[in-house]
Design a protein around this motif. Structure first.
Motif, short mmCIF file in Angstrom:
data_model
loop_
_atom_site.label_atom_id
_atom_site.label_comp_id
_atom_site.label_asym_id
_atom_site.label_seq_id
_atom_site.Cartn_x
_atom_site.Cartn_y
_atom_site.Cartn_z
N GLY A 1 82.93 41.31 10.34
CA GLY A 1 83.33 41.27 11.66
C GLY A 1 83.35 42.79 12.62
O GLY A 1 83.68 42.99 13.64
N GLY A 2 81.93 43.03 12.14
CA GLY A 2 81.30 44.69 13.00
C GLY A 2 81.71 45.53 11.86
O GLY A 2 82.29 45.28 11.28
N LEU B 1 85.31 42.61 -2.51
CA LEU B 1 83.39 41.68 -1.52
C LEU B 1 82.85 39.96 -1.70
O LEU B 1 82.64 40.46 -2.51
CB LEU B 1 82.13 42.73 -1.96
N TRP B 2 83.38 39.69 -0.23
CA TRP B 2 82.45 38.41 -0.56
C TRP B 2 81.81 37.89 0.37
O TRP B 2 81.82 38.48 1.26
CB TRP B 2 83.89 37.25 0.48
N VAL B 3 80.26 38.11 -0.39
CA VAL B 3 79.62 37.83 0.37
C VAL B 3 79.02 36.36 1.23
O VAL B 3 79.57 35.42 0.61
CB VAL B 3 78.11 37.34 -0.31
N GLY B 4 79.35 36.06 2.88
CA GLY B 4 79.38 35.13 3.24
C GLY B 4 81.03 34.66 3.66
O GLY B 4 81.60 35.41 2.91
N GLU B 5 80.55 33.67 5.01
CA GLU B 5 82.26 32.82 5.24
C GLU B 5 82.94 32.59 3.47
O GLU B 5 81.89 31.42 2.95
CB GLU B 5 81.79 32.70 6.38
N PRO B 6 83.61 32.74 3.71
CA PRO B 6 84.23 31.77 2.48
C PRO B 6 84.74 30.60 2.90
O PRO B 6 85.04 30.32 4.15
CB PRO B 6 86.13 32.66 2.61
N PRO B 7 84.74 29.97 1.96
CA PRO B 7 85.38 28.54 1.69
C PRO B 7 86.72 27.87 3.20
O PRO B 7 87.73 29.44 3.22
CB PRO B 7 85.35 27.88 1.57
N GLU B 8 87.14 26.76 3.29
CA GLU B 8 88.48 26.59 4.43
C GLU B 8 89.03 26.16 2.63
O GLU B 8 89.28 26.25 2.07
CB GLU B 8 88.17 25.37 4.99
N ARG C 1 94.55 42.33 1.79
CA ARG C 1 94.04 42.83 2.63
C ARG C 1 92.40 44.00 1.67
O ARG C 1 92.75 45.24 2.88
CB ARG C 1 95.18 44.58 2.83
N VAL C 2 92.92 43.44 0.19
CA VAL C 2 91.06 44.04 0.33
C VAL C 2 89.72 43.36 -0.29
O VAL C 2 89.27 44.17 -0.26
CB VAL C 2 91.72 45.16 -1.31
N TRP C 3 90.80 42.76 0.97
CA TRP C 3 88.99 41.57 0.95
C TRP C 3 88.06 42.26 2.39
O TRP C 3 88.57 42.84 2.77
CB TRP C 3 89.40 40.19 1.09
N ASN C 4 86.21 41.88 1.87
CA ASN C 4 85.97 42.51 2.33
C ASN C 4 85.04 41.50 3.09
O ASN C 4 84.12 40.89 1.60
CB ASN C 4 84.96 44.04 2.67
N VAL C 5 84.61 40.72 4.18
CA VAL C 5 83.55 40.41 3.90
C VAL C 5 82.37 40.37 4.41
O VAL C 5 82.19 40.97 5.80
CB VAL C 5 83.99 38.78 4.66
N VAL C 6 80.85 40.92 3.70
CA VAL C 6 79.89 41.14 3.99
C VAL C 6 79.12 40.22 4.53
O VAL C 6 79.04 39.14 4.36
CB VAL C 6 79.52 42.16 3.80
N GLU C 7 77.87 40.04 5.08
CA GLU C 7 76.77 39.13 5.64
C GLU C 7 75.94 39.21 4.94
O GLU C 7 75.73 40.31 3.70
CB GLU C 7 76.02 40.04 7.29
N PHE D 1 70.84 43.10 -0.59
CA PHE D 1 72.21 42.86 -1.39
C PHE D 1 71.62 42.04 -2.60
O PHE D 1 72.18 42.26 -3.52
CB PHE D 1 72.68 42.23 -0.28
N SER D 2 71.39 40.81 -1.73
CA SER D 2 71.74 39.56 -3.46
C SER D 2 70.55 39.68 -4.60
O SER D 2 70.21 39.31 -5.21
CB SER D 2 70.36 38.22 -2.66
N ALA D 3 69.15 40.65 -3.50
CA ALA D 3 68.23 41.18 -4.90
C ALA D 3 68.73 41.78 -6.13
O ALA D 3 67.78 42.27 -6.94
CB ALA D 3 67.41 42.04 -3.71
N GLN D 4 69.98 42.63 -5.93
CA GLN D 4 70.80 43.80 -6.65
C GLN D 4 71.42 43.04 -7.14
O GLN D 4 72.24 43.66 -9.28
CB GLN D 4 71.20 44.95 -6.11
N LEU D 5 71.80 41.52 -7.27
CA LEU D 5 72.29 40.61 -8.15
C LEU D 5 71.84 39.83 -9.13
O LEU D 5 71.44 38.62 -8.76
CB LEU D 5 74.04 40.12 -7.31
#
Length: 196
Positions: free
Chosen positions: A71-72, A122-129, A135-141, A146-150
């Motif tokens: 969302g910015g 933290l959900w990486v990428g758009e969640p599925p339909e 309220r504590v969800w943060n959708v990150v690009e 980021f993925s390299a550390q997972l």
């Protein structure tokens, strides 16, 4: 007169009993120390001390990575707040399993009760339909740094996505394989929340 310095001989039976008791005390002390040492070095731990998720050695380091919110804006780690994170980085083809995972994560988060404010998702990428968000969800690009550390993030697929626990400082410390039991995540994070 009686000389107080003269020792009266102790009967052999009483002396042997006292020696036996002393040897028993020494055996109990050193025996328990030896058993404890053997258990410690064999890797055994009580069930209440074991974590269910895979302990990452070495942990991933996200401290220098600044996730961008869909969302910015930016997601700040802010270690002073003592907030733990549950990170989900699903692949694009994860649909039904990820919708179910979102419901499980919401349930787990609610079960933290008064400590729920100290856990973010933290959900990486758009969640599925159909994914459930609270309220504590943060959708990150998605970002390569980021993925390299997972560790083994690519193991997800239609069967689900791996889930990670990140400490307040930004270290990825636990990993749960796709299809894990959400109760195990709840147990592990609930223990970590007590470490304040």
């Amino acid at each position: 007169m009686n000389d107080p310095r003269t020792d009266t001989p102790i009967p052999v039976r009483e002396r042997n009993r006292n020696r036996g008791l002393l040897l028993l005390i020494v055996a109990v002390f050193f025996g328990s120390a030896i058993v404890a040492g053997a258990l410690r070095f064999s890797g055994w731990r009580p069930a209440g001390m074991k974590n269910h998720g895979e302990l990452l050695q070495p942990p991933g380091d996200l401290r220098q990575v600044v996730p961008r919110l869909v969302g910015g804006g930016e997601y700040a780690w802010n270690p002073a707040e003592r907030t733990w994170r549950i990170v989900v980085a699903p692949p694009a083809d994860c649909t039904d399993a990820c919708v179910a995972l979102s419901h499980d994560l919401d349930k787990v988060w609610r079960l933290f009760g008064h400590n729920a404010d100290h856990v973010n998702i933290l959900w990486v990428g758009e969640p599925p339909e159909g994914a459930l968000r609270n309220r504590v969800w943060n959708v990150v690009e998605p970002a390569p740094e980021f993925s390299a550390q997972l560790p083994r993030v690519e193991e997800g697929g239609p069967q689900g996505a791996p889930v990670y626990v990140v400490d307040p400082n930004g270290f990825v410390i636990l990993r749960y394989a796709p299809g894990f039991d959400p109760g195990h995540l709840r147990t592990d994070v609930a223990r970590l929340l007590k470490l304040k």
